[in-house]
Motif scaffolding. Structure first.
Motif, PDB file in Angstrom:
ATOM      1  N   VAL A 111      26.765 -25.654  62.243  1.00  0.00           N
ATOM      2  CA  VAL A 111      26.926 -24.977  60.943  1.00  0.00           C
ATOM      3  C   VAL A 111      25.870 -23.862  60.945  1.00  0.00           C
ATOM      4  CG1 VAL A 111      27.764 -27.067  59.783  1.00  0.00           C
ATOM      5  CG2 VAL A 111      25.333 -26.502  59.686  1.00  0.00           C
ATOM      6  N   PRO A 112      25.967 -22.894  60.012  1.00  0.00           N
ATOM      7  CA  PRO A 112      25.065 -21.742  60.096  1.00  0.00           C
ATOM      8  C   PRO A 112      23.590 -22.123  60.202  1.00  0.00           C
ATOM      9  CG  PRO A 112      26.816 -21.269  58.549  1.00  0.00           C
ATOM     10  CD  PRO A 112      26.992 -22.699  58.948  1.00  0.00           C
ATOM     11  N   SER A 113      22.951 -21.576  61.239  1.00  0.00           N
ATOM     12  CA  SER A 113      21.524 -21.803  61.492  1.00  0.00           C
ATOM     13  C   SER A 113      20.687 -21.079  60.438  1.00  0.00           C
ATOM     14  CB  SER A 113      21.195 -21.262  62.890  1.00  0.00           C
ATOM     15  OG  SER A 113      19.861 -21.499  63.239  1.00  0.00           O
ATOM     16  N   PRO A 114      19.558 -21.671  60.004  1.00  0.00           N
ATOM     17  CA  PRO A 114      18.866 -22.830  60.585  1.00  0.00           C
ATOM     18  C   PRO A 114      19.115 -24.158  59.871  1.00  0.00           C
ATOM     19  CG  PRO A 114      17.357 -21.679  59.136  1.00  0.00           C
ATOM     20  CD  PRO A 114      18.669 -20.942  59.066  1.00  0.00           C
ATOM     21  N   ALA A 115      20.262 -24.329  59.234  1.00  0.00           N
ATOM     22  CA  ALA A 115      20.500 -25.590  58.527  1.00  0.00           C
ATOM     23  C   ALA A 115      20.396 -26.814  59.448  1.00  0.00           C
ATOM     24  CB  ALA A 115      21.855 -25.557  57.816  1.00  0.00           C
ATOM     25  N   PRO A 116      21.026 -26.799  60.652  1.00  0.00           N
ATOM     26  CA  PRO A 116      20.927 -28.000  61.491  1.00  0.00           C
ATOM     27  C   PRO A 116      19.510 -28.299  61.961  1.00  0.00           C
ATOM     28  CG  PRO A 116      22.803 -26.655  62.158  1.00  0.00           C
ATOM     29  CD  PRO A 116      21.990 -25.819  61.217  1.00  0.00           C
ATOM     30  N   VAL A 117      18.765 -27.269  62.374  1.00  0.00           N
ATOM     31  CA  VAL A 117      17.415 -27.538  62.897  1.00  0.00           C
ATOM     32  C   VAL A 117      16.471 -27.949  61.771  1.00  0.00           C
ATOM     33  CG1 VAL A 117      16.379 -25.198  62.844  1.00  0.00           C
ATOM     34  CG2 VAL A 117      15.777 -26.798  64.670  1.00  0.00           C
ATOM     35  N   LYS A 118      16.693 -27.443  60.561  1.00  0.00           N
ATOM     36  CA  LYS A 118      15.870 -27.903  59.436  1.00  0.00           C
ATOM     37  C   LYS A 118      16.187 -29.374  59.124  1.00  0.00           C
ATOM     38  CE  LYS A 118      14.010 -24.138  56.765  1.00  0.00           C
ATOM     39  NZ  LYS A 118      13.852 -23.502  55.453  1.00  0.00           N
ATOM     40  N   ALA A 119      17.454 -29.748  59.195  1.00  0.00           N
ATOM     41  CA  ALA A 119      17.834 -31.144  58.967  1.00  0.00           C
ATOM     42  C   ALA A 119      17.189 -32.048  60.019  1.00  0.00           C
ATOM     43  CB  ALA A 119      19.348 -31.292  58.994  1.00  0.00           C
ATOM     44  N   ALA A 120      17.192 -31.592  61.276  1.00  0.00           N
ATOM     45  CA  ALA A 120      16.622 -32.384  62.365  1.00  0.00           C
ATOM     46  C   ALA A 120      15.108 -32.533  62.196  1.00  0.00           C
ATOM     47  CB  ALA A 120      16.946 -31.735  63.710  1.00  0.00           C
ATOM     48  N   LEU A 121      14.429 -31.440  61.848  1.00  0.00           N
ATOM     49  CA  LEU A 121      12.980 -31.496  61.643  1.00  0.00           C
ATOM     50  C   LEU A 121      12.622 -32.421  60.482  1.00  0.00           C
ATOM     51  CD1 LEU A 121      12.111 -27.730  62.148  1.00  0.00           C
ATOM     52  CD2 LEU A 121      11.186 -29.596  63.524  1.00  0.00           C
ATOM     53  N   ASN A 122      13.340 -32.282  59.378  1.00  0.00           N
ATOM     54  CA  ASN A 122      13.080 -33.156  58.222  1.00  0.00           C
ATOM     55  C   ASN A 122      13.269 -34.619  58.599  1.00  0.00           C
ATOM     56  OD1 ASN A 122      12.395 -31.125  56.357  1.00  0.00           O
ATOM     57  ND2 ASN A 122      14.540 -30.725  55.872  1.00  0.00           N
ATOM     58  N   HIS A 123      14.295 -34.896  59.396  1.00  0.00           N
ATOM     59  CA  HIS A 123      14.567 -36.263  59.843  1.00  0.00           C
ATOM     60  C   HIS A 123      13.421 -36.797  60.705  1.00  0.00           C
ATOM     61  CE1 HIS A 123      16.891 -39.747  61.174  1.00  0.00           C
ATOM     62  NE2 HIS A 123      16.513 -39.459  62.409  1.00  0.00           N
ATOM     63  N   VAL A 162       8.901 -33.875  60.200  1.00  0.00           N
ATOM     64  CA  VAL A 162       8.257 -32.560  60.128  1.00  0.00           C
ATOM     65  C   VAL A 162       8.920 -31.840  58.956  1.00  0.00           C
ATOM     66  CG1 VAL A 162       7.707 -30.416  61.353  1.00  0.00           C
ATOM     67  CG2 VAL A 162       7.908 -32.575  62.622  1.00  0.00           C
ATOM     68  N   SER A 163       8.309 -31.925  57.810  1.00  0.00           N
ATOM     69  CA  SER A 163       8.963 -31.525  56.566  1.00  0.00           C
ATOM     70  C   SER A 163       8.997 -30.003  56.419  1.00  0.00           C
ATOM     71  CB  SER A 163       8.210 -32.157  55.391  1.00  0.00           C
ATOM     72  OG  SER A 163       8.862 -31.870  54.191  1.00  0.00           O
ATOM     73  N   VAL A 164      10.211 -29.442  56.343  1.00  0.00           N
ATOM     74  CA  VAL A 164      10.364 -27.982  56.219  1.00  0.00           C
ATOM     75  C   VAL A 164      11.238 -27.590  55.023  1.00  0.00           C
ATOM     76  CG1 VAL A 164       9.938 -27.460  58.645  1.00  0.00           C
ATOM     77  CG2 VAL A 164      12.273 -27.994  57.905  1.00  0.00           C
ATOM     78  N   GLY A 165      11.698 -28.586  54.260  1.00  0.00           N
ATOM     79  CA  GLY A 165      12.467 -28.290  53.062  1.00  0.00           C
ATOM     80  C   GLY A 165      13.885 -27.823  53.344  1.00  0.00           C
ATOM     81  N   GLU A 166      14.455 -27.163  52.344  1.00  0.00           N
ATOM     82  CA  GLU A 166      15.851 -26.737  52.424  1.00  0.00           C
ATOM     83  C   GLU A 166      15.935 -25.246  52.784  1.00  0.00           C
ATOM     84  OE1 GLU A 166      17.959 -29.211  52.346  1.00  0.00           O
ATOM     85  OE2 GLU A 166      16.325 -30.585  51.847  1.00  0.00           O
ATOM     86  N   LEU A 167      17.088 -24.627  52.481  1.00  0.00           N
ATOM     87  CA  LEU A 167      17.319 -23.226  52.809  1.00  0.00           C
ATOM     88  C   LEU A 167      17.457 -22.399  51.546  1.00  0.00           C
ATOM     89  CD1 LEU A 167      18.870 -25.118  55.093  1.00  0.00           C
ATOM     90  CD2 LEU A 167      19.463 -22.879  56.009  1.00  0.00           C
ATOM     91  N   ARG A 168      17.302 -21.102  51.700  1.00  0.00           N
ATOM     92  CA  ARG A 168      17.526 -20.181  50.587  1.00  0.00           C
ATOM     93  C   ARG A 168      18.955 -19.654  50.628  1.00  0.00           C
ATOM     94  NH1 ARG A 168      12.030 -16.378  50.222  1.00  0.00           N
ATOM     95  NH2 ARG A 168      10.781 -17.912  49.085  1.00  0.00           N
ATOM     96  N   LEU A 169      19.566 -19.581  49.446  1.00  0.00           N
ATOM     97  CA  LEU A 169      20.892 -18.975  49.364  1.00  0.00           C
ATOM     98  C   LEU A 169      20.837 -17.531  49.881  1.00  0.00           C
ATOM     99  CD1 LEU A 169      21.982 -20.282  45.836  1.00  0.00           C
ATOM    100  CD2 LEU A 169      23.034 -20.881  48.036  1.00  0.00           C
TER     101      LEU A 169
END
Length: 290
Positions: free
Chosen positions: A249-261, A264-271
Motif C-alpha cells: 500500500v502507499p509508502s510509508p504506511a507499511p514500514v510505519k506499521a512494521a516499526l510500530n509493531h 519503534v514508535s513512529v506514529g501514523e501518517l499525514r493526509l
C-alpha cells in the motif's frame, strides 16, 4: 563526511505524535534503531519522510535534531528539491550553512513536466547555488518526468553533483554504472534491485526496507563483497517478498506499521496518506514474519 562508505542509506520516516506534529521525543529511538541495524547514512525529508506535507520550519527543526542525535556517526542527507528551481536554490543555500549536513537530495521536478534541458538547468542551478554536494533523485513513478541517462551523465560532470538515487529500472542503473565518472556514486532507490545494483558495480541502495531489514541487507552486501555470490543471491530472494510487502500500500504506511509493531514508535501518517487497515497490516506483518 564522505559517502564512499555508505552502501545502505535509509530514507527515514518522520515520526508523528497523536496530534500529527513531528514527535521529536521519538527520534532518538528511531535513529538508534537504524544505526544498530547497519544504516550507513540517513536521508531526511525524502519521500519516505513524507516531505510533501512537512513545512519549511519543520524540516529545519528535524534536520537540526537528527544532526544532534547522529553526532557525526553516519552521513546525513537532506531533501532540498522541489518543482520550483528558485525555491530549491534558496533552500539549498539556507541549509548549506547548517553544520552536519553532508549532502542534499534533489528530486526531479514533479507535475510541471520539464524536458531534458529544463532538468539539466534545474539541477545545475541547485548544484551551483552552494558548496553542498547534491544527489540527484530520479523517480518517474512519482514525478512523471524521467531524468534520462544521457542527462544524468551530463550532470555527473559538474563538480558538486556526486551521486544519483535512480528508480527507473535496471537498464538505466546498468548504463549509469558503466558510463558515469568513477567518483560518481550510483544508488538504486528500489529495494528489489539492491542485490543487482551492487553486483553490477553500483554503490548500493537508498532504502525503505532497511528500517526493518537492514541487518539482512548488510549481510547480503557483506557476502557480495566477499565474492559469495550464491549466498548473497539467496538472501535477496528471501528478502524480495518482504520488500514487496513494504510497498503493498502507499509508502510509508507499511514500514510505519512494521516499526510500530517492533516497538519503534513512529506514529501514523499525514493526509493525504493514510495508515494501513488492520487487514493490510496483518498481511504485511505475516509476510515479514514479525
Amino acid at each position: 563526511m564522505d559517502l564512499k562508505n555508505a552502501t545502505i542509506i535509509t530514507a527515514m520516516v518522520t515520526p508523528f505524535d497523536e496530534k500529527g506534529a513531528i514527535d521529536f521525543e521519538r527520534l532518538p529511538q528511531l535513529v538508534e534503531h537504524l544505526l544498530a541495524n547497519h544504516t550507513e547514512g540517513i536521508i531526511l525529508a525524502g519521500t519516505t519522510g513524507e516531505s510533501p506535507t512537512l513545512t519549511h520550519d519543520e524540516e529545519i527543526d528535524l534536520f537540526n535534531e537528527v544532526i544532534r542525535l547522529v553526532d557525526g556517526r553516519v552521513p546525513i542527507i537532506c531533501g532540498v528539491g522541489t518543482n520550483d528551481t528558485r525555491d530549491s536554490v534558496e533552500f539549498v543555500q539556507e541549509i548549506s550553512a547548517i553544520r552536519g549536513i553532508d549532502a542534499g537530495l534533489a528530486v526531479v521536478p514533479y507535475y510541471n513536466k520539464p524536458n531534458q534541458e529544463g532538468l539539466y538547468q534545474h539541477f545545475k542551478a541547485i548544484a551551483e547555488a552552494s558548496d553542498l554536494p547534491i544527489i540527484l533523485y530520479n523517480v518517474p513513478g512519482r514525478t512523471v518526468a524521467n531524468l534520462e541517462v544521457e542527462t544524468t551523465l551530463r550532470l555527473a560532470e559538474l563538480d558538486n553533483i556526486v551521486a544519483i538515487k535512480e528508480c527507473s529500472g535496471l537498464d538505466a542503473l546498468t548504463e549509469l554504472i558503466e558510463h558515469a565518472p568513477n567518483d560518481f556514486l550510483v544508488y538504486t532507490g528500489e529495494d528489489s534491485l539492491a542485490f543487482a545494483t551492487k553486483a553490477l558495480g553500483g554503490q548500493g541502495i537508498i532504502s525503505v526496507a532497511s528500517h526493518v531489514l537492514g541487518t539482512e541487507m548488510h549481510e547480503m552486501y557483506h557476502a557480495l563483497e566477499g565474492q559469495e555470490l550464491v549466498k548473497a543471491a539467496a538472501i535477496q530472494r528471501k528478502l524480495l517478498p518482504k520488500m514487496n510487502a513494504l510497498f503493498s500500500v502507499p509508502s510509508p504506511a507499511p514500514v510505519k506499521a512494521a516499526l510500530n509493531h517492533l516497538g519503534v514508535s513512529v506514529g501514523e501518517l499525514r493526509l493525504p496518506l493514510v495508515s494501513c487497515t488492520n487487514e493490510e497490516k496483518a498481511k504485511i506483518l505475516s509476510t515479514l514474519d514479525f
